[in-house]
Design a protein around this motif. Structure first.
Motif, PDB file in Angstrom:
ATOM      1  N   SER A  48       5.759  12.382   1.678  1.00  0.00           N
ATOM      2  CA  SER A  48       4.680  12.849   1.538  1.00  0.00           C
ATOM      3  C   SER A  48       4.902  13.304   0.870  1.00  0.00           C
ATOM      4  CB  SER A  48       4.895  13.821   2.588  1.00  0.00           C
ATOM      5  OG  SER A  48       5.541  13.743   3.785  1.00  0.00           O
ATOM      6  N   TYR A 105       1.433  12.889   9.460  1.00  0.00           N
ATOM      7  CA  TYR A 105       0.415  13.004   9.601  1.00  0.00           C
ATOM      8  C   TYR A 105      -0.143  14.352  10.629  1.00  0.00           C
ATOM      9  CZ  TYR A 105      -1.445  10.608   5.496  1.00  0.00           C
ATOM     10  OH  TYR A 105      -1.450   9.990   3.874  1.00  0.00           O
ATOM     11  N   GLU A 137      -0.789  -0.251   5.044  1.00  0.00           N
ATOM     12  CA  GLU A 137      -0.618  -1.211   5.741  1.00  0.00           C
ATOM     13  C   GLU A 137      -1.256  -2.845   5.687  1.00  0.00           C
ATOM     14  OE1 GLU A 137      -0.802  -1.211  11.039  1.00  0.00           O
ATOM     15  OE2 GLU A 137      -1.091   1.079  10.325  1.00  0.00           O
ATOM     16  N   THR A 160       5.681   6.266  11.820  1.00  0.00           N
ATOM     17  CA  THR A 160       4.255   5.959  11.342  1.00  0.00           C
ATOM     18  C   THR A 160       3.476   7.206  10.727  1.00  0.00           C
ATOM     19  OG1 THR A 160       2.436   6.967  13.094  1.00  0.00           O
ATOM     20  CG2 THR A 160       3.689   4.160  13.130  1.00  0.00           C
ATOM     21  N   PRO A 161       2.693   7.110   9.430  1.00  0.00           N
ATOM     22  CA  PRO A 161       2.385   7.806   8.856  1.00  0.00           C
ATOM     23  C   PRO A 161       1.242   9.000   9.633  1.00  0.00           C
ATOM     24  CG  PRO A 161       1.862   5.952   7.223  1.00  0.00           C
ATOM     25  CD  PRO A 161       2.362   5.524   8.936  1.00  0.00           C
ATOM     26  N   TRP A 162       0.488   8.347  11.068  1.00  0.00           N
ATOM     27  CA  TRP A 162       0.152   9.076  11.333  1.00  0.00           C
ATOM     28  C   TRP A 162       0.768  10.015  12.084  1.00  0.00           C
ATOM     29  CZ3 TRP A 162      -3.733   6.931   9.592  1.00  0.00           C
ATOM     30  CH2 TRP A 162      -3.972   5.852   8.626  1.00  0.00           C
ATOM     31  N   ALA A 167      -2.413   5.513   3.670  1.00  0.00           N
ATOM     32  CA  ALA A 167      -1.775   4.730   4.982  1.00  0.00           C
ATOM     33  C   ALA A 167      -2.376   3.060   4.990  1.00  0.00           C
ATOM     34  CB  ALA A 167      -1.933   6.092   5.354  1.00  0.00           C
ATOM     35  N   ILE A 222       0.459   9.637   2.073  1.00  0.00           N
ATOM     36  CA  ILE A 222       1.818   8.570   3.102  1.00  0.00           C
ATOM     37  C   ILE A 222       1.532   7.771   3.436  1.00  0.00           C
ATOM     38  CG2 ILE A 222       3.309   9.057   4.615  1.00  0.00           C
ATOM     39  CD1 ILE A 222       2.343  11.291   6.079  1.00  0.00           C
ATOM     40  N   TYR A 223       1.761   6.651   2.839  1.00  0.00           N
ATOM     41  CA  TYR A 223       1.776   5.163   2.953  1.00  0.00           C
ATOM     42  C   TYR A 223       2.722   4.448   3.379  1.00  0.00           C
ATOM     43  CZ  TYR A 223       5.111   6.060  -0.866  1.00  0.00           C
ATOM     44  OH  TYR A 223       6.584   6.508  -1.576  1.00  0.00           O
ATOM     45  N   GLY A 224       3.688   5.581   4.247  1.00  0.00           N
ATOM     46  CA  GLY A 224       3.802   4.459   5.178  1.00  0.00           C
ATOM     47  C   GLY A 224       5.828   4.325   5.281  1.00  0.00           C
TER      48      GLY A 224
END
Length: 337
Positions: free
Chosen positions: A236, A117, A273, A112-114, A269, A145-147
């Protein structure tokens, strides 16, 4: 208190206020996205946020669709003063140092982006990456970061076997090697060339962006297959500025640019989603087939990706250091054994 003292104090305060004021500055920033692209639209909001929060002291002059120089040349244009900042991605700079792969697209790493990050901001990622950028006289400001990305294709791409002989647009770097070993034929080309290359049949498909962004690019007006949910790539996008330009800003100006960029990354992000799910439903209704790869095929790709990581980690001391940092953090998150 004497009148003279009041005048002197007032004069000193006025002088302090004057010296604290920043000189207005214009930052010339290029992105590879088009103005109508979802990320392009959010970059326009970022530029407006910076200008508004700075009270007009900072103007962001955005250049879209690689209009000043080609995408792969944006970083150099910022180094050389043609631009001030680069809003593309680190993976385009692997020719300068293979370590840029590990700040651009780790390939098959975080889910995931999280998670990604968190490596940058709460692992040791930011300090490690900054050394790499500073060596090029650039400053990494942050990521967007869009995923997970989706592969788009004119033919079915149901799994591992369908990659054999599949010609597709690939960004430069590690991805080309991974997919070549899996039997595909990656072709590196500028982001702006994808639509025409698909339309004319030069390529069968493209690794361009996430599903919703690909809709914005108009890819599914041409091709009717895609992988979803994505798994192979989560690049990224970065904001990186000429180090001399960055150091020339005041602390307040730097804080404004950085804070506005973190807002941009957060909202990209979140919105992607939501928008990817909506795009998936819409595309299915329009006859686009979305291929969700099996656990076995995904595992095969991850295995190939990790072999590529280890190879790339030997190509420069900085690449080895960044890879070690990622592996340690991925293990901490439970994503690597």
């Amino acid at each position: 208190m004497s009148l003279k003292f009041i005048y002197v104090a007032a004069g000193a305060a006025a002088l302090a206020a004057t010296t604290a004021l920043a000189d207005p500055v214009t930052l010339r920033v290029q992105t590879h996205y088009a103005t109508e692209h979802p990320t392009g639209k959010q970059l326009a909001i970022w530029a407006d946020d910076v200008q508004t929060m700075s009270g007009g002291d900072i103007t962001i002059e955005m250049f879209y669709s690689s209009s000043v120089v080609a995408t792969t040349e944006t970083f150099d244009a910022a180094i050389n003063g043609i631009l001030d900042c680069d809003a593309t991605g680190g993976a385009y700079q692997t020719g300068k140092n293979p370590a840029f792969q590990f700040v651009g697209d780790i390939m098959g790493g975080y889910d995931t982006p999280w998670q990604q990050y968190s490596w940058l901001y709460f692992g040791d990622g930011y300090a490690a990456a900054q050394e790499l950028y500073n060596a090029q006289n650039m400053q990494l400001i942050g990521w967007a970061i869009y995923g997970q990305e989706s592969l788009s294709s004119s033919k079915p791409i149901r799994g591992f076997e369908d990659l054999k002989g599949w010609k597709f647009r690939s960004p430069p770097g590690m991805e080309t090697e991974i997919f070549e070993k899996l039997g595909a034929s990656p072709i590196v080309m500028d982001f702006t060339e994808i639509f025409t290359a698909l339309e004319t049949g030069i390529i069968d498909g493209a690794d361009a962006s996430g599903l919703y962004n690909n809709v914005g690019l108009g890819l599914y007006d041409i091709v009717k297959h895609a992988t979803y949910p994505g798994f192979h790539s989560m690049p990224s996008d970065h904001l990186a500025c000429n180090l001399d330009v960055w150091n020339g800003l005041t602390d307040q100006q730097r804080r404004i640019v950085d804070t506005a960029w973190q807002k941009l990354g957060f909202q990209i992000a979140l919105s992607n989603e939501l928008n990817n799910n909506a795009a998936a439903a819409k595309l299915r209704a329009e006859g686009v087939t979305l291929h969700n790869w099996s656990a076995e095929d995904r595992a095969e790709f991850r295995k190939a990706a990790q072999a590529a990581w280890d190879d790339w980690g030997t190509r420069s001391p900085e690449a080895g250091a960044l890879l070690a940092s990622h592996k340690s953090y991925l293990t901490q998150l439970g994503l690597l054994n």
